[in-house]
Design an enzyme around this catalytic site. Sequence first.
Site, PDB file in Angstrom:
ATOM      1  N   ARG A 187      31.293  18.000-115.497  1.00 35.35           N
ATOM      2  CA  ARG A 187      29.981  18.304-116.054  1.00 35.35           C
ATOM      3  C   ARG A 187      29.571  17.306-117.140  1.00 35.35           C
ATOM      4  O   ARG A 187      28.983  17.672-118.165  1.00 35.35           O
ATOM      5  CB  ARG A 187      29.951  19.737-116.590  1.00 35.35           C
TER       6      ARG A 187
ATOM      7  N   ARG B  88      22.540  23.143-116.497  1.00 42.37           N
ATOM      8  CA  ARG B  88      23.359  24.357-116.606  1.00 42.37           C
ATOM      9  C   ARG B  88      24.008  24.655-115.267  1.00 42.37           C
ATOM     10  O   ARG B  88      23.382  24.536-114.219  1.00 42.37           O
ATOM     11  CB  ARG B  88      22.517  25.557-116.997  1.00 42.37           C
TER      12      ARG B  88
ATOM     13  N   HIS C 276      14.828  30.250-122.100  1.00 38.52           N
ATOM     14  CA  HIS C 276      15.425  29.028-121.560  1.00 38.52           C
ATOM     15  C   HIS C 276      15.135  27.825-122.438  1.00 38.52           C
ATOM     16  O   HIS C 276      15.560  26.719-122.137  1.00 38.52           O
ATOM     17  CB  HIS C 276      14.921  28.778-120.137  1.00 38.52           C
TER      18      HIS C 276
END
Length: 752
Positions: A15, A515, A695
């Site tokens: 990631r 994400r 968000h």
Amino acid sequence: MKTSVIGYPRIGKDRELKFASEKYFKGEISEKELNETAAAIRAGNLKAQKDAGINFISSNNFSFYDNVLDTAVLFNIIPARYTELGLPALDTYFAMARGYQGDKGNVKALAMKKWFNTNYHYLVPEIDDSIDVKLTGTKPVDEYKEAAAQGVNTKVSVTGPFTFLKLLRYTGSKTIADYAPVFAAEYIKLINTVADAGAEWIEFDEPYLVHDLSTEDIKIFKDIYNTILGSKGSVKVLLQTYFGDIRDIYHEVTALPFDGIGLDFIEGKKTLELVKTNGFPEGKLLFAGVVNGKNIWKNNYAKTLGIIDEIKAAAGADNIVVNTSCSLLHVPYTLASETKLTDDYKKHFAFAEEKLPELKEIASLAVNADASVLEANRKLHESRANVFDAKVQERVKNIKDSDYTRLPAFAEREKIQKERFNLPLFPTTTIGSFPQTADVRKNRQDFRKGNISEEEYVNFNKNKIAECIKLQEEIGLDVLVHGEFERNDMVEYFGEHLEGYLFTEKAWVQSYGTRCVKPPFIWGDVSRKEPITVKWSAFAKSCTDKEVKGMLTGPVTILNWSFPREDISIKESTLQIALAIRDEVLDLEANGINIIQIDEAALREKLPLRKSDWYSEYLDWAIPAFRLVASGVKPETQIHTHMCYSEFTDIIPAIDAMDADVITFEASRSDLLILDSLKENNFKTEVGPGVYDIHSPRVPSVDEIITALTKMRTKIDDSKLWVNPDCGLKTRGNEETVKSLKNLVEAAKKLR
Ligand code: GLN
Ligand code: ZN
């Protein structure tokens, strides 16, 4: 036989993109450093595919946030409120993705929606009459050249014009028909730029074609591609579809002069039949999606070769390319990162990296069937251990019709609960999680790694819960939550505590932006060994006189956010999960938890893309599965549910039929359109449409929240309106969370 991959995961094996972009947002690294991380990820992906010998590798499938947003920016579709900030290009892009609050201004992000039937979310671009659609970006050609410099002549993959036009939100007076010719012209320019750079193939991704299509849709599609294909020059164009079959437009697609057509043989229930009954045009390549881009199981070669044989018979043997069924974005990077799963399990899985040799092997077997390879594959599929549990199967078989109904009916329960809880008008609450700060994550990691004892782990969480309860009391919220500090992810957490599940260390897949989620794997029959959440919720309740909501994830969401089995139906697996969660609901109730939220964030996820299949193939069992979880509680126990990210407007009756007492959902990003639908459908369930977007780190002002609530009150009866953020707060920081919630409570108080 050649091989192709539609797209590859783009977040980095560890990631890296997520961590680098987070640093960039905090100003800890420069744009140049962020770009270096991105380039390294692209180079690694390219190398993996090249080394595996894949023939058609895509470029331009990388993104800093989202491919649809990239396409919007590519064609200058940037609403004025973002350009007016006067930020550098990359920051304007991020402002569209995440909103912006700073010295240059204060704007919300674009709306976000589910990407077809996946758990990936795209940003919905907006276009108004003032926008001058023109090719201004260079990302496709840049990424093509970058790959070429690394020795790979890629196909340049771009969101196709039809799908893009269908996903756009039109805020001015012009319509899709007005824009279609404009886009066709700009896409031709795009083709020219990549052709000039040396590209042989350009791939237009047109997943929208798997929907039910109207005659107008079909006309628009044909007009656009007639124009584009009429002046594309010598570049070859691949029309790539996925997530279903293209039964409404197969004739038109095959009649147009595409050089290749990509069809999905995994999710496309009718794809094979279409090819068999209508044939496939000679001289074109059929990119056959036979390796599942959405699931993690090893391919069943016998089955796949059977499909290929049938395609060969219908379409000829020379023009088949073995392809993934969709982008591999939806599966994790590599099994190599899994150190804890034993080989007995691992040998059954193929993530993105492992699907590459599978594509090659299938291509080779299709030409030359090596009996020993086939036999080994057959044996593998027959050898799964620890899958069946007779008790679970028996329990599912014995579910009675009455188990799907909660008594008494809603109106009576509402009365009983109003009396019992005596909450103020416009009760305030949150969706469950509180910020997962570094110490919270570290505590979990330390425990997982064995660095701290269970007692230390539990004590840390109890302190956090106590603090969280105190904070909520100070803020003045009415219905409190424990904060979910023990959970990494709302589905993975339950997966880890249920029998029949497997979980991984690094099997991340992108959910939105950078994400990721780590979907657990359903390996076998599912059951609950012991209470899962009761001790945390009961402890939280012991810290306060206020009500504390117990927090569970619903069966449909658990199923939809797991990698499912392929040997039994998803309905069967969902019912198994529903029974396990039902036991948890009853245990919470028995332990003094009077309000229980059963999240169905992903209810819509597996809703068929064709409306005509919605009820018969999905809602007719998914909604009852939810009711099965809640039907055993007392009338005075209040059941909440929560949903997010997606459009609900068109399934409001189904949501009401879940028969929850209260539902909270995401509304702030979609301009509250959903409210009209609630009113039209006489929605009975009490509702908390999110009053602000979690968000983004932006803090909503009291006035802004009052404005949202005022709008809501025109459509929702005061006695049914709850006040809450639009989702859990775990991705947010403490500071913005406290400020936002204080404003939320103040707004509710002012209205009262
Ligand atoms: N209860 C969950 C949370 O607050 C819900 C998350 C979600 O809907 N995605 O985190
Ligand atoms: Zn949510």
